[in-house]
Design an enzyme around this catalytic site. Structure first.
Site, mmCIF file in Angstrom:
data_model
loop_
_atom_site.group_PDB
_atom_site.id
_atom_site.type_symbol
_atom_site.label_atom_id
_atom_site.label_comp_id
_atom_site.label_asym_id
_atom_site.label_seq_id
_atom_site.Cartn_x
_atom_site.Cartn_y
_atom_site.Cartn_z
ATOM 1 N N TYR A 51 -11.991 0.202 -7.631
ATOM 2 C CA TYR A 51 -11.432 0.162 -6.235
ATOM 3 C C TYR A 51 -10.648 1.475 -5.808
ATOM 4 O O TYR A 51 -10.054 1.857 -6.445
ATOM 5 C CB TYR A 51 -10.660 -1.095 -6.230
ATOM 6 C CG TYR A 51 -9.513 -0.875 -4.638
ATOM 7 C CD1 TYR A 51 -10.361 -1.411 -3.540
ATOM 8 C CD2 TYR A 51 -8.364 -0.446 -4.653
ATOM 9 C CE1 TYR A 51 -9.717 -1.150 -2.158
ATOM 10 C CE2 TYR A 51 -7.813 -0.256 -3.540
ATOM 11 C CZ TYR A 51 -8.416 -0.727 -2.438
ATOM 12 O OH TYR A 51 -7.797 -0.635 -1.212
ATOM 13 N N HIS A 81 -5.312 7.312 7.942
ATOM 14 C CA HIS A 81 -4.141 6.426 7.884
ATOM 15 C C HIS A 81 -2.863 7.187 8.269
ATOM 16 O O HIS A 81 -1.797 6.711 8.519
ATOM 17 C CB HIS A 81 -3.778 6.107 6.210
ATOM 18 C CG HIS A 81 -4.960 5.055 5.539
ATOM 19 N ND1 HIS A 81 -6.060 5.116 5.797
ATOM 20 C CD2 HIS A 81 -4.655 3.826 5.045
ATOM 21 C CE1 HIS A 81 -6.674 4.007 5.395
ATOM 22 N NE2 HIS A 81 -5.639 3.284 4.884
ATOM 23 N N ASN A 193 -0.330 4.883 -1.680
ATOM 24 C CA ASN A 193 -0.432 3.473 -1.664
ATOM 25 C C ASN A 193 1.020 3.303 -2.584
ATOM 26 O O ASN A 193 0.783 2.785 -4.052
ATOM 27 C CB ASN A 193 -1.576 3.215 -2.696
ATOM 28 C CG ASN A 193 -2.134 1.629 -2.667
ATOM 29 O OD1 ASN A 193 -2.413 1.221 -3.492
ATOM 30 N ND2 ASN A 193 -1.683 0.896 -1.752
ATOM 31 N N TYR A 276 42.799 -13.923 9.822
ATOM 32 C CA TYR A 276 41.638 -13.606 8.659
ATOM 33 C C TYR A 276 41.362 -12.119 8.339
ATOM 34 O O TYR A 276 41.005 -11.735 7.433
ATOM 35 C CB TYR A 276 40.308 -14.559 9.038
ATOM 36 C CG TYR A 276 40.484 -16.087 8.792
ATOM 37 C CD1 TYR A 276 41.987 -16.607 8.461
ATOM 38 C CD2 TYR A 276 39.695 -17.088 9.052
ATOM 39 C CE1 TYR A 276 41.950 -17.897 8.294
ATOM 40 C CE2 TYR A 276 39.836 -18.303 9.028
ATOM 41 C CZ TYR A 276 40.775 -18.760 8.388
ATOM 42 O OH TYR A 276 41.158 -20.060 8.461
ATOM 43 N N ARG A 279 43.768 -10.975 6.350
ATOM 44 C CA ARG A 279 44.299 -11.806 4.987
ATOM 45 C C ARG A 279 42.859 -11.826 4.159
ATOM 46 O O ARG A 279 43.034 -11.985 2.868
ATOM 47 C CB ARG A 279 44.516 -13.240 5.502
ATOM 48 C CG ARG A 279 45.207 -13.981 4.335
ATOM 49 C CD ARG A 279 45.592 -15.368 4.639
ATOM 50 N NE ARG A 279 45.685 -15.792 6.028
ATOM 51 C CZ ARG A 279 45.292 -17.121 6.708
ATOM 52 N NH1 ARG A 279 44.982 -18.031 5.603
ATOM 53 N NH2 ARG A 279 45.510 -17.312 7.583
ATOM 54 N N PHE A 325 2.162 -2.639 -4.916
ATOM 55 C CA PHE A 325 2.474 -1.775 -3.657
ATOM 56 C C PHE A 325 3.255 -2.775 -2.762
ATOM 57 O O PHE A 325 3.797 -2.114 -1.541
ATOM 58 C CB PHE A 325 1.389 -1.237 -2.863
ATOM 59 C CG PHE A 325 0.229 -2.544 -2.927
ATOM 60 C CD1 PHE A 325 0.433 -3.549 -1.902
ATOM 61 C CD2 PHE A 325 -0.946 -2.376 -3.608
ATOM 62 C CE1 PHE A 325 -0.335 -4.627 -1.871
ATOM 63 C CE2 PHE A 325 -2.015 -3.238 -3.579
ATOM 64 C CZ PHE A 325 -1.708 -4.507 -2.921
ATOM 65 N N GLU A 410 -5.428 -8.352 3.494
ATOM 66 C CA GLU A 410 -4.101 -8.221 3.100
ATOM 67 C C GLU A 410 -3.280 -8.980 4.307
ATOM 68 O O GLU A 410 -2.809 -8.628 5.299
ATOM 69 C CB GLU A 410 -3.846 -6.502 3.580
ATOM 70 C CG GLU A 410 -4.410 -5.897 2.663
ATOM 71 C CD GLU A 410 -4.513 -4.129 3.081
ATOM 72 O OE1 GLU A 410 -3.981 -3.860 3.920
ATOM 73 O OE2 GLU A 410 -5.216 -3.464 2.528
#
Length: 489
Positions: A51, A81, A193, A276, A279, A325, A410
């Site tokens: 792959y 990409h 990746n 608060y 405190r 990944f 994916e």
């Protein structure tokens, strides 16, 4: 500093990013890198299907690529990409991304040639920082779009920040006598990746949050003085009775900061209990500190992780596809960081309100020198409230969202890069809220008497006054907030 893929710390990241420490590669570990690359090339010669090495990507994984097209496959991968959009990451985050990518490749599980890692280190040591758009990553399959923009620079494409200027990468490379690289089989995929955009932005956000935590404790202590707060709330008996180490530590630090103060009061002296926001400082800040510890632990693991796919295990003779990944571990950590830091700001804004609201204290209304004629710190609280409200929106967890991609191959992603970006923005917003509290706290202790302050808080007051002067009349406070915010970070 030498990197090996296994021993990088958050402190190391800080030194490389902010102090430009020189980076080199650990010689012994380079042997594993070379062994891994050799194994990839041996398997390639058998024409075995692997792959991303001789196949397409994502949904196209079943498409086999001819040997003569493998370099083009990697080039096409980076080009296709590199589709990030929006404003670029800061140079600090870009620099951290380069460091983390180099460190991950040094683990020897990615199958790249040593020259790829060496060139990443060259970028660091010559302070050439890729221009990387912030938006476009799903935080699974790695930070594909951001890291593709980083990879472009190694090829002499894209843009960089260099010597204070944004310019084409090839110009900076040629000026430093660095030859653009041609990516071989697997190398483009190995570069993009991974989780380095999430993790780099996360490291920078964490470092800012860590710094702000220490500053917030000092600022809160000064506010306690400005409001003549009750010191009994910080007694160690209270905090040991609950048992959280971080809460115990915050209370201890406040006691040490205020130990010789003449402005704090005893229980019942002026009031029985404080609100608060005074405190419960140790309880709330302690909880935020817990999130910081969790985030640091996860980031420390991730910056030394092999997060690409497939992974090369040369000694075992295996090339394995998996899912390292996937950014979920860091995505959840970033969402926790957002909540922890946002809570610091929430409580700070409430203390600002107590400092400026004449119905809640005996100080001049809005800490103004001439209430009515002058508004004083009135709108400082508005700004703090706006920032806190924005933080609440940004703190919505990104990691619970997922949109399938790559034709549903994916089908679950982390959205962690969104979380990391928002965490960084929350840190920046919080620094401004704390700056506003500090401006108001300094004004309040001046009305009470600076000479009566604790020695520690007084030293902090004097240092801060060098940056922002007293409010003697209305002025443009925007510049004060920005200057003090930068000082606190």
């Amino acid at each position: 500093m030498q990197i090996s893929g296994n021993e990088l710390t958050i402190a190391d990241v800080q030194r490389v990013v902010y102090e430009n420490e020189t980076v080199s590669l650990k010689t012994d570990q380079l042997k594993k890198v070379k062994q891994s690359r050799k194994f990839v090339e041996e398997v390639l010669s058998t024409e075995q299907t692997m792959y991303g090495i001789n196949t397409g990507f994502g949904h196209l994984a079943n498409v086999t690529i001819d040997q003569e097209d493998l370099e083009e496959l990697q080039l096409n991968l980076i080009h296709s990409h590199a589709c990030g959009v929006g404003e670029p990451f800061s140079e600090e985050i870009s620099r951290a991304m380069v460091l983390l990518r180099a460190n991950a490749l040094m683990k020897g599980n990615s199958g790249v040639r040593p020259v790829i890692i060496e060139r990443l280190v060259d970028l660091l040591n010559h302070q050439i920082h890729p221009v990387i758009p912030q938006q476009g990553s799903l935080g699974a399959s790695g930070d594909l779009a951001p890291l593709a923009h980083l990879a472009l620079v190694l090829m002499g494409e894209g843009e960089v920040y260099y010597k204070g200027t944004r310019l084409p990468a090839i110009q900076a490379l040629l000026e430093e006598n660095l030859k653009p690289l041609t990516l071989k089989a697997k190398e483009g995929l190995a570069l993009i990746n991974g989780t380095q955009a999430i993790t780099a932005a996360g490291c920078i956000a964490y470092l800012g949050a860590e710094q702000l935590m220490q500053q917030a404790i000092k600022i809160a202590a000064m506010t306690v003085e400005g409001l003549e707060g009750i010191r009994d709330a910080f007694d160690e008996l209270i905090h040991h009775a609950r048992g959280y180490p971080e809460q115990i530590e915050v209370a201890k630090q406040i006691r040490e900061l205020l130990k010789d103060s003449q402005l704090t009061t005893a229980q019942g002296e002026k009031r029985v209990q404080d609100a608060y926001s005074l405190r419960c400082i140790p309880q709330v800040f302690g909880a935020s500190w817990q999130t910081l510890n969790y985030v640091k632990e996860k980031l420390t693991i991730e910056i030394n992780a092999a997060t690409d796919n497939p992974l090369i295990f040369a000694e075992e003779g295996k090339i394995l596809s998996g899912g390292n990944f996937h950014g979920q571990p860091v995505a959840i950590a970033m969402d926790l960081l957002k909540i922890g830091v946002a809570e610091m700001a929430n409580m700070s804004e409430r203390r600002v309100e107590r400092l400026v609201n004449p119905q809640l204290n005996d100080l001049p209304a809005f800490l103004s020198a001439k209430p009515g004629l002058e508004s004083g710190a009135m709108i400082l609280q508005y700004t703090a409230a706006s920032l806190v409200s924005e933080n609440k929106t940004l703190a919505h967890p990104a990691s619970v969202d997922s949109i399938p991609s790559s034709a549903n191959q994916e089908d679950h992603v982390s959205m962690g890069t969104i979380g990391a970006r928002h965490a960084y923005q929350i840190v920046r917003n919080t620094s401004k809220v704390l700056a506003i509290e500090l401006i108001c706290a300094m004004q309040a202790v001046e009305y009470r008497g600076v000479e009566r302050m604790a020695s520690e808080t007084k030293a902090f007051y004097e240092q801060s006054r060098k940056i922002v002067p007293s409010i003697t009349k209305d002025r443009i406070f925007s510049n004060d907030i920005e200057k003090l915010s930068n000082y606190l970070m």
